[in-house]
Design a protein around this motif. Structure first.
Motif, PDB file in Angstrom:
ATOM      1  N   ARG A  46       1.541  -3.094  -8.309  1.00 21.16           N
ATOM      2  CA  ARG A  46       1.453  -4.246  -9.372  1.00 21.16           C
ATOM      3  C   ARG A  46       1.576  -4.932  -8.101  1.00 21.16           C
ATOM      4  O   ARG A  46       2.122  -5.604  -7.174  1.00 21.16           O
ATOM      5  CB  ARG A  46       2.747  -4.427  -9.960  1.00 21.16           C
ATOM      6  CG  ARG A  46       3.694  -4.159  -9.421  1.00 21.16           C
ATOM      7  CD  ARG A  46       5.115  -4.266 -10.317  1.00 21.16           C
ATOM      8  NE  ARG A  46       5.588  -3.322 -11.088  1.00 21.16           N
ATOM      9  CZ  ARG A  46       6.385  -3.493 -11.900  1.00 21.16           C
ATOM     10  NH1 ARG A  46       7.341  -4.254 -12.037  1.00 21.16           N
ATOM     11  NH2 ARG A  46       6.344  -1.892 -12.431  1.00 21.16           N
ATOM     12  N   ALA A 103       8.847  -6.118   1.139  1.00 23.27           N
ATOM     13  CA  ALA A 103       9.650  -7.673   0.700  1.00 23.27           C
ATOM     14  C   ALA A 103       8.705  -9.464   1.658  1.00 23.27           C
ATOM     15  O   ALA A 103       9.619  -8.652   2.501  1.00 23.27           O
ATOM     16  CB  ALA A 103      11.237  -8.203   0.227  1.00 23.27           C
ATOM     17  N   CYS A 111      12.669  -0.860   4.734  1.00 24.32           N
ATOM     18  CA  CYS A 111      10.595  -0.076   4.378  1.00 24.32           C
ATOM     19  C   CYS A 111      11.058   1.709   5.390  1.00 24.32           C
ATOM     20  O   CYS A 111       9.350   1.504   5.106  1.00 24.32           O
ATOM     21  CB  CYS A 111      10.200  -0.428   4.324  1.00 24.32           C
ATOM     22  SG  CYS A 111       9.463  -1.820   5.870  1.00 24.32           S
ATOM     23  N   VAL A 141       5.413  -5.057  -3.892  1.00 20.54           N
ATOM     24  CA  VAL A 141       5.729  -3.535  -4.772  1.00 20.54           C
ATOM     25  C   VAL A 141       4.740  -2.486  -4.751  1.00 20.54           C
ATOM     26  O   VAL A 141       3.635  -3.290  -4.931  1.00 20.54           O
ATOM     27  CB  VAL A 141       6.120  -3.855  -6.401  1.00 20.54           C
ATOM     28  CG1 VAL A 141       6.934  -2.764  -6.594  1.00 20.54           C
ATOM     29  CG2 VAL A 141       7.448  -4.728  -6.190  1.00 20.54           C
ATOM     30  N   PRO A 142       4.276  -1.511  -4.853  1.00 23.14           N
ATOM     31  CA  PRO A 142       3.407  -1.064  -4.750  1.00 23.14           C
ATOM     32  C   PRO A 142       3.206  -0.518  -5.821  1.00 23.14           C
ATOM     33  O   PRO A 142       4.115  -0.082  -7.491  1.00 23.14           O
ATOM     34  CB  PRO A 142       3.484   0.631  -3.959  1.00 23.14           C
ATOM     35  CG  PRO A 142       5.176   0.405  -4.117  1.00 23.14           C
ATOM     36  CD  PRO A 142       5.242  -0.532  -3.647  1.00 23.14           C
ATOM     37  N   MET A 148      12.990  -6.209   2.733  1.00 20.66           N
ATOM     38  CA  MET A 148      12.927  -4.854   2.257  1.00 20.66           C
ATOM     39  C   MET A 148      12.892  -3.739   2.428  1.00 20.66           C
ATOM     40  O   MET A 148      12.252  -3.562   3.244  1.00 20.66           O
ATOM     41  CB  MET A 148      12.063  -4.271   0.459  1.00 20.66           C
ATOM     42  CG  MET A 148      12.641  -3.529   0.327  1.00 20.66           C
ATOM     43  SD  MET A 148      14.028  -3.683  -1.334  1.00 20.66           S
ATOM     44  CE  MET A 148      15.260  -2.419  -0.729  1.00 20.66           C
ATOM     45  N   GLN A 177       0.843  -0.868   0.097  1.00 21.17           N
ATOM     46  CA  GLN A 177      -0.094   0.289  -0.246  1.00 21.17           C
ATOM     47  C   GLN A 177       1.073   1.278  -0.598  1.00 21.17           C
ATOM     48  O   GLN A 177       0.451   2.300  -0.038  1.00 21.17           O
ATOM     49  CB  GLN A 177      -0.990   0.074   1.507  1.00 21.17           C
ATOM     50  CG  GLN A 177      -2.111   0.646   0.990  1.00 21.17           C
ATOM     51  CD  GLN A 177      -3.116   0.005   1.662  1.00 21.17           C
ATOM     52  OE1 GLN A 177      -3.386  -1.218   1.812  1.00 21.17           O
ATOM     53  NE2 GLN A 177      -3.802   0.697   2.659  1.00 21.17           N
ATOM     54  N   ASP A 178       2.244   1.209   0.363  1.00 14.49           N
ATOM     55  CA  ASP A 178       2.767   2.867   0.677  1.00 14.49           C
ATOM     56  C   ASP A 178       4.078   1.806  -0.428  1.00 14.49           C
ATOM     57  O   ASP A 178       4.362   2.465  -1.299  1.00 14.49           O
ATOM     58  CB  ASP A 178       3.269   2.854   1.906  1.00 14.49           C
ATOM     59  CG  ASP A 178       3.475   1.588   2.279  1.00 14.49           C
ATOM     60  OD1 ASP A 178       3.828   0.567   2.425  1.00 14.49           O
ATOM     61  OD2 ASP A 178       2.538   1.735   4.127  1.00 14.49           O
ATOM     62  N   VAL A 179       5.325   1.691   0.474  1.00 13.67           N
ATOM     63  CA  VAL A 179       6.325   1.293  -0.500  1.00 13.67           C
ATOM     64  C   VAL A 179       6.847  -0.195  -0.703  1.00 13.67           C
ATOM     65  O   VAL A 179       5.665  -0.673  -0.357  1.00 13.67           O
ATOM     66  CB  VAL A 179       7.850   1.852   0.522  1.00 13.67           C
ATOM     67  CG1 VAL A 179       7.526   3.338   0.928  1.00 13.67           C
ATOM     68  CG2 VAL A 179       7.765   1.388   1.707  1.00 13.67           C
ATOM     69  N   ILE A 180       8.532  -0.585  -0.948  1.00 16.93           N
ATOM     70  CA  ILE A 180       8.410  -1.871  -1.065  1.00 16.93           C
ATOM     71  C   ILE A 180       8.686  -2.432  -0.394  1.00 16.93           C
ATOM     72  O   ILE A 180       9.746  -2.209   1.096  1.00 16.93           O
ATOM     73  CB  ILE A 180       9.662  -1.791  -2.300  1.00 16.93           C
ATOM     74  CG1 ILE A 180       9.157  -1.017  -3.382  1.00 16.93           C
ATOM     75  CG2 ILE A 180       9.617  -3.519  -2.960  1.00 16.93           C
ATOM     76  CD1 ILE A 180      10.784  -0.774  -4.775  1.00 16.93           C
ATOM     77  N   THR A 184       2.939  -9.250  -6.667  1.00 18.79           N
ATOM     78  CA  THR A 184       3.866 -10.081  -6.894  1.00 18.79           C
ATOM     79  C   THR A 184       2.902 -11.560  -6.607  1.00 18.79           C
ATOM     80  O   THR A 184       1.788 -11.060  -5.825  1.00 18.79           O
ATOM     81  CB  THR A 184       5.056  -9.630  -6.769  1.00 18.79           C
ATOM     82  OG1 THR A 184       4.516  -9.114  -4.923  1.00 18.79           O
ATOM     83  CG2 THR A 184       5.105  -8.106  -7.067  1.00 18.79           C
ATOM     84  N   TYR A 220      10.006 -12.469  -1.964  1.00 17.12           N
ATOM     85  CA  TYR A 220      10.017 -11.963  -3.101  1.00 17.12           C
ATOM     86  C   TYR A 220       9.330 -10.125  -2.622  1.00 17.12           C
ATOM     87  O   TYR A 220       8.638 -10.170  -1.703  1.00 17.12           O
ATOM     88  CB  TYR A 220       8.751 -12.521  -3.923  1.00 17.12           C
ATOM     89  CG  TYR A 220       8.565 -12.254  -5.561  1.00 17.12           C
ATOM     90  CD1 TYR A 220      10.416 -12.987  -6.249  1.00 17.12           C
ATOM     91  CD2 TYR A 220       8.204 -11.277  -6.099  1.00 17.12           C
ATOM     92  CE1 TYR A 220       9.966 -12.353  -7.528  1.00 17.12           C
ATOM     93  CE2 TYR A 220       8.462 -10.616  -7.504  1.00 17.12           C
ATOM     94  CZ  TYR A 220       8.555 -11.402  -8.189  1.00 17.12           C
ATOM     95  OH  TYR A 220       9.448 -11.066  -9.362  1.00 17.12           O
ATOM     96  N   HIS A 221       9.637  -9.100  -3.748  1.00 18.20           N
ATOM     97  CA  HIS A 221       9.459  -7.848  -3.405  1.00 18.20           C
ATOM     98  C   HIS A 221       7.870  -7.630  -3.181  1.00 18.20           C
ATOM     99  O   HIS A 221       6.825  -8.499  -3.802  1.00 18.20           O
ATOM    100  CB  HIS A 221       9.867  -6.615  -4.236  1.00 18.20           C
ATOM    101  CG  HIS A 221      11.494  -6.556  -4.167  1.00 18.20           C
ATOM    102  ND1 HIS A 221      12.224  -5.755  -4.449  1.00 18.20           N
ATOM    103  CD2 HIS A 221      12.687  -7.146  -2.996  1.00 18.20           C
ATOM    104  CE1 HIS A 221      13.482  -5.538  -3.870  1.00 18.20           C
ATOM    105  NE2 HIS A 221      13.517  -6.714  -3.160  1.00 18.20           N
TER     106      HIS A 221
END
Ligand code: HEA
Ligand code: HEA
Ligand code: CUA
Ligand SMILES: [Cu+2]
Lengths: 578, 367, 240
Positions: free
Chosen positions: B160, B144, B182, B157-158, B180, B139-142, B162, B154-155
């Motif tokens: 998209r 994982a 954040c 990602v905002p 990741m 919902q915000d930053v990347i 995954t 796995y990342h």
């Protein structure tokens, strides 16, 4: 200062201080406005050492904090700012400029027999731009710090972080320009300023590696410059190209960032490769094995290095097929590195090896870089990277290559060329002992991180109370870091105190081969009395043996002694080239 | 070595293969380091200055040697590349029958939705022995999503979706980390993955994950669909105003620019957040408001689940896992009900659904 | 700089050879290699932006089409519905300026002072014309229509021509970033050409006796033109 005057004074009155680049002029302005590549190099040396110290203090705080799973004295926010500052300072202000701007600047013109770099004023400008960048970054750190890591991933860095990202980004932008200027200068100098007889394949391998480094700097740095500029614009003007909220694509940022930052790791290691080649040849007193392979492997690394950036993004949602290609090329780039390692090893075969301080660093480099490089393969291998990415395994990998590799190379270079740069000899016993301490401390610091990374400890973690089983490894690592810190403080003392010591270095205290050893220590302002004409092959020690015999092996292993004899044997200028 | 663990537990279908590659690389590293190290030290000793040994005929170039030590690493590297790529491809292609769980990352917590509506935070319950596919978005930053014991990461990602998948193989509790970086509390975006025997998992799920959230994603989606006023335009049949969404999921849509695409979750999300990107044939720009920034990722996931049920023939199959395991206990309203409702061509249906949904939602919010 | 006055090599004494060079040839060759290296970094600099442009255009084809229409003023010409009149004038201006630059370099080789000055003068005038058009006819309407990305980006639907606001914001982000950066290069170009004209006018031997400085500035100018030759179709001539 005309040429004969120097020689005469040397011969007739050996105790009288001769003119050299250091004492040619004493005013502050003569330093700050100099065009002399050697003076610029000295100013760079002081600057990067300063930033290394700053970065090292941050590293100390990181290690202190990680002794306990719940932290020791910092808030999480502060911790994040500290590791970011550590990474940014170490990479952009220490390691990238370190060897090129200090030793490259000092030695490259001398090694190819030139009076200076092609563009001395641009060289000076690069120093000022570096200072400007360093100043902005320092200002950013003092006025609130950055907490985005050295990788500045968007959208965190552009929209979410409320720290001084903008200021620091502009600082890095300038630091980048400084390295572009250095690279451009080196390329032109190597192409156009070689002395007569200095063919491409008579170039010392250090020059080859500086050349490869410069190519990478020239091609890679503009990309990071524009990328960071756009992050800056996104932060300040909401010019959205990297944030999904603004319609942009965060993975695009990563592509652009690593397009520079992977080649940048070769900017950091290639110069060290060059240094190690010099050290291996000169302390084995033998031509580097497979000279052509070592020379071209630098170019191969520089070239292939531009095609692997996506190995930092295997799990970032780039396409699987891209990942496969990047992984394949990453394995290919290991081959030229392997070629170098094996050739250095073979250089020692049937040599006359002197285990003096610089050589200890060189041997340490080979071991640590091999481990660091091979653990890079764990990360280039997609299946294992999924587990290891973003863990301490990576932290260990890159400290092995950057500290165990690049920084050991820097220290080796410092100890090798110190007498040339300053005209003073340090205490070799201290040096050797200290090199050993660095080696041991280093392994104790970073080896446990491989294990704790494999266990799953993520990087950039302030707390790990959820997984207390990681604690023993962190304690080991912090203990090692203390030893390492001592190992890095001690040289500051014996090197600086050597400046006041009586042990003057001769023109060629190591009996080394290369044009830089044929001019005085420290060199005169325009490097050579007369432009040298190169007639012998690179690393050709055959005629050196004669010199050796006259001088006696015992003295060679204890440089600095028997200096009187030295002076008469090996005088400033170009002995055999006249 | 109780205090000094040397390896994380192996608890998923990937762990063994991963470790096999990992240890092969360890062996490779040790061999090469030992070879290089031994030679360097041996030479340094034997050929030290002043040692009287045979130094005759040293050589400086040797092509066969160069080729040997280029080709051997190359071949070994290619083998490792192949093994690693194979495992990776396997990790990226989930089996068709994988059970889907949704993950939303936000600073600094994990929010997880099982498809029957059970929600949990910072904990993930999964059954042992069944492939599980995580569909993730931030919902915000990347962020994982990293489970060391399963060797998956796995990342998140905002913007998209995954995916990562695994089959847990050993019951137990494992670490869940945000891999990741954040922001401030990155190191506290952690949790636990609980792998359970399938029976226990079924029980757990039926209990609403011990928390009473008896509204399925489809129901929540139906509710949002009407609360947000989507049904003002999108009705049971194509109108001048807007296309009907009935039967949309899985269908191929043609766009005004001539391209076409299959309407999957990502497409629907895009159509909601950024409808002008690809405009369905027969409609014009800017009729539908762009909802970017107005709907949460959670709501969109719910709506997608709801749209899936709208008369799509696939809907029954997709929801099978969730409904299949619902045994006794407090029965959450059954998903098929929504699907059945959707099948009927009545614009008023969602509203009826709302009444049910609204009630149960209130319970849920007590969580 | 601690420059040594004497000439180290055997070059003619007319042109000053800096202390680090052996002779004038080495100096000139160094300058040219340096210039090419500099242009390579410039290519990488703009290259990153072009890559970005291509990716976003690929992602938002329709929107880029819609947004680009706003760059064309409502002129109808050559059967085109909308014709980018200002962009075309600017392109022509730069093309001609490249030509006059070539003429200037040629004249410098022939040491024809007045011809050099005339041609450089025309180049400068054309470059200024380019900037004037850009900053009076091209950019201000975008400001008026709130097309500048950022918090003030809230254009009316009609200036977007059907493009989605988010995507057109990216379009205009790239537009301003790339044409802005290009404009900075033009301004720098006017600066160096001006300095060169000053030296020619003064009759400084460093330029009159040696065409290399003129040629280098020419190289730079061609590069700046070339960038525009790519920018123009990418931003002004997007096919529907
Ligand atoms: C000096 C810096 C430096 C150098 C030289 C390298 C060298 C290499 N690196 Fe490293 N790397 C970093 C600095 C460096 N790296 C940094 C800073 C990061 C982290 C960035 C961040 O996220 O913050 C990183 C991260 C990193 C990743 C990303 C991990 C991730 O984020 O998931 C990967 C993945 O492929 C990788 C691979 C490699 C490889 C294959 C090499 C190769 O070039 C190594 C080649 C050398 C050898 C292989 C050893 C010698 C060879 C032999 C003795 C013969 C035997 C060889 C074979 C059998 C093949 N590195
Ligand atoms: C050139 C690059 C370089 C160098 C030399 C170092 C050197 C060191 N690094 Fe660094 N490190 C990075 C580059 C580097 N690092 C990068 C890029 C990151 C990633 C950042 C990110 O995630 O964004 C990182 C991250 C990083 C982490 C992970 C943080 C995290 O993810 O949470 C750790 C943890 O142990 C660490 C430790 C160390 C240590 C102990 C040293 C030691 O080798 C340092 C020893 C040096 C000194 C100690 C200085 C000399 C001593 C003095 C001047 C005396 C005063 C000091 C004391 C008394 C302590 N580093
Ligand atoms: Cu979420 Cu780190
Ligand atoms: Cu890399």
């Amino acid at each position: 200062m005309s040429a004969p005057a120097i020689e005469a004074s040397e011969l007739t009155a050996p105790h009288e201080e001769q003119k050299n680049y250091l004492n040619a002029d004493h005013t502050v302005a003569s330093w700050l406005l100099t065009g002399d590549h050697k003076r610029i190099a000295i100013m760079y040396l002081i600057s990067v050492s300063f930033f290394f110290m700053i970065g090292g203090i941050f590293a100390g705080l990181i290690r202190l904090e990680l002794i306990s799973p719940t932290g020791v004295l910092l808030e999480s926010e502060t911790y994040n700012k500290i590791f970011s500052a550590h990474g940014i300072v170490m990479i952009f202000l220490f390691l990238v400029p370190s060897i090129p701007a200090v030793f490259g600047n000092f030695l490259l013109p001398i090694m190819i027999g030139a009076r200076d770099l092609a563009f001395p004023r641009m060289n000076l400008a690069s120093l000022y731009v570096y200072w400007l960048g360093g100043g902005l970054i320092t200002l950013g750190l003092l006025t609130g710090g950055v907490d985005s890591g050295w990788t500045f991933y968007t959208p965190y860095s552009s929209l979410y972080s409320n720290s001084q990202v903008s200021l620091v980004i502009i600082g890095i932008f300038f630091a980048g320009f400084s390295s572009i200027m250095t690279g451009l200068n080196f390329i032109v100098t190597v192409h156009k300023m070689r002395a007569p007889g200095m063919t491409w394949f008579r170039l010392p391998l250090f020059v080859w590696s500086m050349y490869a480094t410069s190519v990478v700097m020239l091609l890679g740095t503009p990309v990071i410059a524009i990328t960071l500029l756009l992050v800056f614009a996104e932060r300040t003007l909401h010019l959205g190209v990297f944030s999904p909220e603004l319609g942009g694509d965060p993975v695009l940022f990563q592509h652009l960032f690593w397009f520079y930052s992977h080649p940048a790791v070769y900017i950091m290691i290639l110069p060290s490769f060059g240094v190690i080649s010099e050290l291996m040849a000169n302390f084995s007193r033998k031509r580097v094995f497979g000279y052509h392979f070592v020379a071209f492997s630098s170019l191969a690394i520089a070239g292939l290095g531009f095609l692997v950036w996506g190995h930092h993004m295997f799990v970032s949602s780039q396409s699987m097929y891209q990942g496969v290609v990047f992984s394949l090329v990453s394995f290919l780039v290991a081959v030229p590195s392997a070629v170098k390692v094996f050739n250095w090893t073979a250089t020692m075969y049937k040599g006359h090896i002197r285990l003096q301080t610089p050589m200890i660093y060189a041997i340490g480099f080979i071991g640590l870089f091999t481990v660091g490089g091979l653990t890079g393969l764990f990360l280039a291998c997609m299946g294992t990277d999924v587990h290891l990415t973003n863990t301490y395994f990576i932290v260990a990998h890159f400290h092995y290559v950057m500290v165990g590799g690049a920084m050991m190379g820097f220290l080796g270079a410092l100890h090798f060329w110190w007498p040339k740069m300053t005209g003073h000899m340090y205490n070799d016993t201290w040096g050797k002992f200290n090199a050993l301490l660095v080696f041991i401390g280093f392994n104790l610091t970073f080896f446990p991180q491989f294990i704790v990374g494999f266990l799953g400890m993520p990087r950039r973690y302030h707390y790990y109370y959820i997984a207390p089983e990681f604690t023993p490894y962190h304690i080991m690592s912090s203990a090692g870091a203390s030893a390492l810190a001592v190992g890095l403080i001690v040289p500051a003392f014996y090197l600086v105190s050597s400046l006041r010591g009586k042990r003057k270095a001769s023109a060629n205290p190591w009996g080394a081969h290369g044009l830089e050893w044929q001019t005085a220590s420290p060199p005169i302002t325009l490097n050579f009395v007369e432009t040298p004409i190169v007639t012998d092959e690179v690393y050709d020690f055959s005629h050196m043996d004669e010199y050796e015999q006259r001088r006696g092996t015992a003295e060679m292993t204890h440089p600095g002694e028997g200096l009187q004899q030295d002076k008469n044997l090996d005088i400033v200028g170009t002995k055999e080239d006249k | 070595m109780g205090n000094y663990p040397m390896a994380p537990p192996q608890a998923s279908n990937f762990a063994f293969e991963h470790d096999l590659i990992f240890y092969s690389l360890v062996v490779l590293t040790v061999i090469f380091t030992v070879i290089v190290g031994a030679f360097v030290l041996f030479f340094a000793f034997r050929y030290r200055q002043g040692n009287q040994v045979n130094r005759s005929r040293p050589f400086h170039e040797h092509l066969p040697l160069e080729i040997t030590w280029s080709v051997i690493p190359l071949l070994l590297g290619l083998v490792m590349f192949f093994l690693g790529a194979k495992l990776f491809v396997n990790m990226r292609v989930p089996p068709k029958d994988a059970m889907e769980i949704f993950v939303i990352g936000k600073q600094w917590m994990w929010h997880i939705q099982h498809s029957n509506g059970v929600r949990e935070n910072n904990t993930l319950h999964v059954p042992v022995g069944r492939p599980v596919k995580l569909t993730m978005i931030s919902q915000d930053v990347i962020h994982a999503f990293y489970i060391p014991a399963f060797r998956v990461q796995y990342h998140v990602v905002p913007g998209r979706y995954t995916m990562e998948w695994f089959t847990a193989t050993k019951p137990g509790e494992y670490h869940l980390f945000c891999g990741m970086y954040c922001g401030t509390q990155h190191s506290e975006m952690v949790g636990t993955v609980v792998a359970m025997e399938p029976k226990e998992y079924a029980k757990w799920l039926a209990n609403g994950g011990n928390t009473a959230v008896p509204m399925s994603m489809e129901q929540a989606g139906a509710k949002a669909f009407s609360v947000r006023g989507c049904n003002n335009c999108h009705t049971g049949s194509d109108t001048e105003r807007a296309p009907s969404l009935y039967g949309l999921f899985g269908k191929t849509r043609k766009f005004t620019d001539g391209s076409s695409a299959i309407a999957d979750g990502a497409y629907i999300r895009e159509s909601i957040f950024n409808p002008y990107n690809r405009v369905t044939q027969g409609y014009s720009y800017q009729t539908m408001p762009a909802y970017a920034g107005q709907l949460s990722e959670e709501e969109v996931l719910d709506m997608i689940a709801y749209i899936k049920t709208l008369g799509s023939p696939a809907s029954a199959a997709t929801n099978a896992p969730a409904t299949g395991v619902m045994g006794g206990g407090v029965n959450p309203p059954k998903t098929p009900a929504v699907g059945a409702m959707g099948a009927r061509e009545s614009a008023a249906q969602p509203r009826t659904n709302l009444a049910v949904g609204a009630l149960s939602r209130q319970n849920g919010e007590g969580r | 700089m601690a420059s040594v006055a004497e000439d180290h090599g055997h070059g003619d004494m007319v042109v000053h050879v800096h202390h680090q060079f052996e002779n004038i040839d080495q100096q000139n060759e160094s300058y040219i290699v340096g210039m090419w290296c500099f242009l390579v970094t410039e290519i990488m600099f703009f290259g990153a932006l072009f890559i970005m442009y291509i990716l976003y255009r690929w992602n938002y084809q329709q929107d880029f089409y819609g947004a680009h229409l706003e760059l064309s003023q409502p002129f109808h010409m050559f059967g085109l519905q909308e014709f980018p009149i200002w962009g075309s004038i600017n392109t022509t201006a730069l093309l001609i300026s490249s030509f006059t630059m070539v003429m200037a370099v040629r004249a410098a080789q022939l040491r024809q002072k007045m011809v050099v000055l005339k041609n450089l003068g025309v180049t400068c005038v054309l470059a200024t014309l380019f900037l004037v058009i850009k900053f009076t006819f091209e950019w201000p309407p975008k400001f008026q229509h709130h097309l500048v990305p950022g918090p003030n980006f809230h254009p009316h639907a009609e200036v977007l021509h059907g493009a989605a606001p988010r995507a057109s914001e990216i379009f205009f982000s790239l537009y301003f970033a790339m044409t802005g950066l290009h404009a900075i290069h033009i301004i720098a170009g006017i600066g160096v050409i001006g300095a060169l004209m000053f030296l020619w006018n003064k009759g400084a031997t460093s330029v009159t006796e040696d065409y290399v400085p003129t040629e280098m500035i020419g190289l730079y100018w061609h590069f700046v033109d070339l960038v525009w030759i790519f920018l123009f179709p990418l931003f002004y001539l997007i096919p529907a």
